[in-house]
Design a protein around this motif. Structure first.
Motif, PDB file in Angstrom:
ATOM      1  N   ARG A 274       0.841  -1.189   0.000  1.00 53.92           N
ATOM      2  CA  ARG A 274       0.000   0.000   0.000  1.00 53.92           C
ATOM      3  C   ARG A 274       0.884   1.250   0.000  1.00 53.92           C
ATOM      4  NH1 ARG A 274      -4.121  -0.374   4.289  1.00 53.92           N
ATOM      5  NH2 ARG A 274      -4.058  -2.591   3.769  1.00 53.92           N
ATOM      6  N   ALA A 275       0.304   2.394  -0.160  1.00 57.41           N
ATOM      7  CA  ALA A 275       1.073   3.636  -0.227  1.00 57.41           C
ATOM      8  C   ALA A 275       1.999   3.768   0.975  1.00 57.41           C
ATOM      9  CB  ALA A 275       0.136   4.832  -0.300  1.00 57.41           C
ATOM     10  N   ARG A 276       3.230   4.185   0.693  1.00 55.12           N
ATOM     11  CA  ARG A 276       4.278   4.397   1.689  1.00 55.12           C
ATOM     12  C   ARG A 276       4.727   3.100   2.358  1.00 55.12           C
ATOM     13  NH1 ARG A 276       5.711   9.241   3.095  1.00 55.12           N
ATOM     14  NH2 ARG A 276       6.216   8.622   5.242  1.00 55.12           N
ATOM     15  N   GLY A 277       4.453   1.981   1.700  1.00 57.94           N
ATOM     16  CA  GLY A 277       4.915   0.696   2.212  1.00 57.94           C
ATOM     17  C   GLY A 277       6.400   0.490   1.954  1.00 57.94           C
ATOM     18  N   THR A 278       6.948  -0.555   2.582  1.00 55.38           N
ATOM     19  CA  THR A 278       8.383  -0.834   2.482  1.00 55.38           C
ATOM     20  C   THR A 278       8.621  -2.276   2.063  1.00 55.38           C
ATOM     21  OG1 THR A 278       8.933   0.788   4.194  1.00 55.38           O
ATOM     22  CG2 THR A 278      10.578  -0.903   3.731  1.00 55.38           C
ATOM     23  N   LEU A 279       9.509  -2.456   1.088  1.00 48.98           N
ATOM     24  CA  LEU A 279       9.982  -3.781   0.706  1.00 48.98           C
ATOM     25  C   LEU A 279      11.383  -3.962   1.275  1.00 48.98           C
ATOM     26  CD1 LEU A 279      10.137  -6.462  -0.866  1.00 48.98           C
ATOM     27  CD2 LEU A 279      10.842  -5.128  -2.882  1.00 48.98           C
ATOM     28  N   ALA A 280      11.556  -4.999   2.090  1.00 50.01           N
ATOM     29  CA  ALA A 280      12.857  -5.354   2.639  1.00 50.01           C
ATOM     30  C   ALA A 280      13.407  -6.529   1.844  1.00 50.01           C
ATOM     31  CB  ALA A 280      12.737  -5.719   4.115  1.00 50.01           C
ATOM     32  N   ILE A 281      14.568  -6.341   1.231  1.00 49.06           N
ATOM     33  CA  ILE A 281      15.207  -7.387   0.438  1.00 49.06           C
ATOM     34  C   ILE A 281      16.294  -8.026   1.293  1.00 49.06           C
ATOM     35  CG2 ILE A 281      16.527  -7.904  -1.649  1.00 49.06           C
ATOM     36  CD1 ILE A 281      15.272  -5.436  -2.935  1.00 49.06           C
ATOM     37  N   VAL A 282      16.135  -9.323   1.572  1.00 49.89           N
ATOM     38  CA  VAL A 282      17.110 -10.026   2.416  1.00 49.89           C
ATOM     39  C   VAL A 282      17.752 -11.207   1.696  1.00 49.89           C
ATOM     40  CG1 VAL A 282      15.841  -9.344   4.482  1.00 49.89           C
ATOM     41  CG2 VAL A 282      15.419 -11.585   3.490  1.00 49.89           C
ATOM     42  N   GLY A 283      17.233 -11.588   0.526  1.00 47.15           N
ATOM     43  CA  GLY A 283      17.741 -12.765  -0.159  1.00 47.15           C
ATOM     44  C   GLY A 283      18.922 -12.471  -1.055  1.00 47.15           C
ATOM     45  N   LEU A 284      19.759 -13.499  -1.240  1.00 49.20           N
ATOM     46  CA  LEU A 284      20.861 -13.443  -2.195  1.00 49.20           C
ATOM     47  C   LEU A 284      20.459 -14.232  -3.427  1.00 49.20           C
ATOM     48  CD1 LEU A 284      23.946 -14.062   0.141  1.00 49.20           C
ATOM     49  CD2 LEU A 284      23.282 -11.923  -0.939  1.00 49.20           C
ATOM     50  N   GLY A 285      20.467 -13.585  -4.584  1.00 50.51           N
ATOM     51  CA  GLY A 285      20.081 -14.254  -5.820  1.00 50.51           C
ATOM     52  C   GLY A 285      20.523 -13.442  -7.001  1.00 50.51           C
ATOM     53  N   ALA A 286      19.573 -12.997  -7.790  1.00 52.33           N
ATOM     54  CA  ALA A 286      19.912 -12.184  -8.967  1.00 52.33           C
ATOM     55  C   ALA A 286      20.647 -10.919  -8.540  1.00 52.33           C
ATOM     56  CB  ALA A 286      18.649 -11.832  -9.732  1.00 52.33           C
ATOM     57  N   PRO A 287      21.784 -10.613  -9.158  1.00 55.39           N
ATOM     58  CA  PRO A 287      22.534  -9.412  -8.763  1.00 55.39           C
ATOM     59  C   PRO A 287      21.870  -8.109  -9.167  1.00 55.39           C
ATOM     60  CG  PRO A 287      23.586 -10.472 -10.628  1.00 55.39           C
ATOM     61  CD  PRO A 287      22.498 -11.397 -10.184  1.00 55.39           C
TER      62      PRO A 287
END
Length: 364
Positions: A274-287
């Motif tokens: 939703r608006a002003r949401g946050t995606l936290a990226i913790v995985g190692l995969g595609a550079p």
């Protein structure tokens, strides 16, 4: 020197194999730890698969738990102390000084590259120094040398359960509680129900989030996510992932955790915020991955990387131990144990994803 057994990578492109080694006594602020249990993480596997031949032999492992058996003169841990080994940091840079050691300016050198197998290496094979110091520990062994800074004293907890606290559980729970600061009014979606993703689910349950959605293609992992606190699960292979997540979150998530680093999954994760949401990226995969810039700008979204759950491990790992003791972190649901001599079986199980968190038990 102390005789030990270790999983040693001897040939580029092969799997490590159990080999007799010797470990030198600790110096300076180092500690010598008898490894009672050690988890196998996908980081071990992915880094080992591309480790350069010129830097072999090498010992990996970064989820060690055990008992201090000797200390260097500058270390103040006591022998007999149960400990968890975690990531290494310098303790001197601006990030360490700000209590953000996961972002240490020297993190790559101290964690991903090992010690270079020079004369200062703690490990010997047939009298010759070999590579160690992976994540400051190289704990796929019966003994490991670490520094006091990445050795966390804990109260009594089964080392089989304590081992994953050093990386995967710390990363998953910490991402939700520390980096995202999830609150009861929040809806959280987790992409990937492996050890890190399921730990994030448990973190969201501990935070009391009103909606917790786990997305994974494996039915058994979705079922376990539901048992660990997910209020809804979505089959990642079903084809209507975004619509199902939007429905389960009541119009979109406040926060998403991606453990896959798959470009298509990252795009989906952004689409369900939703608006002003946050995606936290913790995985190692595609550079690299293309991002929907218009969507990110239009909704005011935040995309951020999270390392080791934004943790200060000497504070956060004891908190995780306390949560486990209180029944809030049923770590036994994640773990499958293997005898240390069955290393090859456990490594294969980790590579294929047959189990969530293989943990080797040394029997010491």
């Amino acid at each position: 020197m102390i005789d030990a057994r270790a999983a040693v990578l001897l040939e580029a492109g092969a799997d490590p194999s159990l080999t007799d080694i010797a470990v030198r006594p600790p110096i300076g602020d180092e500690v010598l730890v008898r490894i009672d249990a050690v988890g196998i993480c996908h980081t071990d596997i992915s880094i080992a698969a591309r480790w350069p031949a010129k830097r072999l032999p090498m010992v990996f492992g970064h989820e060690g738990a055990g008992t201090v058996v000797a200390t260097g003169p500058q270390a103040d841990l006591r022998t007999g102390q149960p400990v968890v080994l975690t990531f290494a940091s310098c303790g001197r840079c601006e990030y360490c000084a700000a209590h953000r050691p996961a972002y240490c300016a020297h993190s790559t050198d101290r964690n991903m590259r090992g010690d270079g197998a020079g004369e200062s290496s703690a490990l010997r094979l047939a009298g010759t120094p070999i590579g160690g110091g992976f994540f400051g520990q190289s704990s796929l062994a019966t003994y490991a040398v670490a520094r006091q800074r990445n050795t966390v004293a804990i109260d009594d907890l089964d080392p089989v359960l304590a081992a994953p606290l050093g990386c995967s559980v710390q990363t998953g729970v910490g991402t939700v509680l520390n980096a995202l600061a999830a609150r009861p009014e929040h809806a959280v979606v987790v992409f990937g129900a492996g050890a890190v993703g399921l730990s994030a689910v448990m973190g969201a349950r501990i935070a009391g989030c009103r909606a917790i959605v786990a997305v994974d293609p494996v039915a058994q992992r979705r079922e376990l996510a539901a048992e660990l606190g997910a209020t809804a699960t979505v089959d990642a292979a079903a084809g209507a992932v975004a619509a199902e997540v939007l429905d389960a979150t009541g119009g979109g998530a406040h926060a998403a955790v991606d453990t896959t680093a798959i470009p298509e999954v990252l795009t989906t994760a952004l689409s369900v915020l939703r608006a002003r949401g946050t995606l936290a990226i913790v995985g190692l995969g595609a550079p690299v991955a293309p991002l929907p810039v218009g969507l990110i700008m239009g909704r005011g979204l935040t995309v951020r990387g999270v390392v080791e759950g934004d943790s200060e491990p000497h504070a956060f790992i004891p908190r995780l131990v306390a949560l486990a003791g209180a029944g809030e972190l049923p770590l036994d649901r994640l773990v499958t144990t293997y005898a240390f001599e069955d290393f090859d079986v456990a490594w294969s199980a980790a590579k294929t994803g047959r189990v969530i968190k293989p943990v080797l038990v040394t029997g010491s």
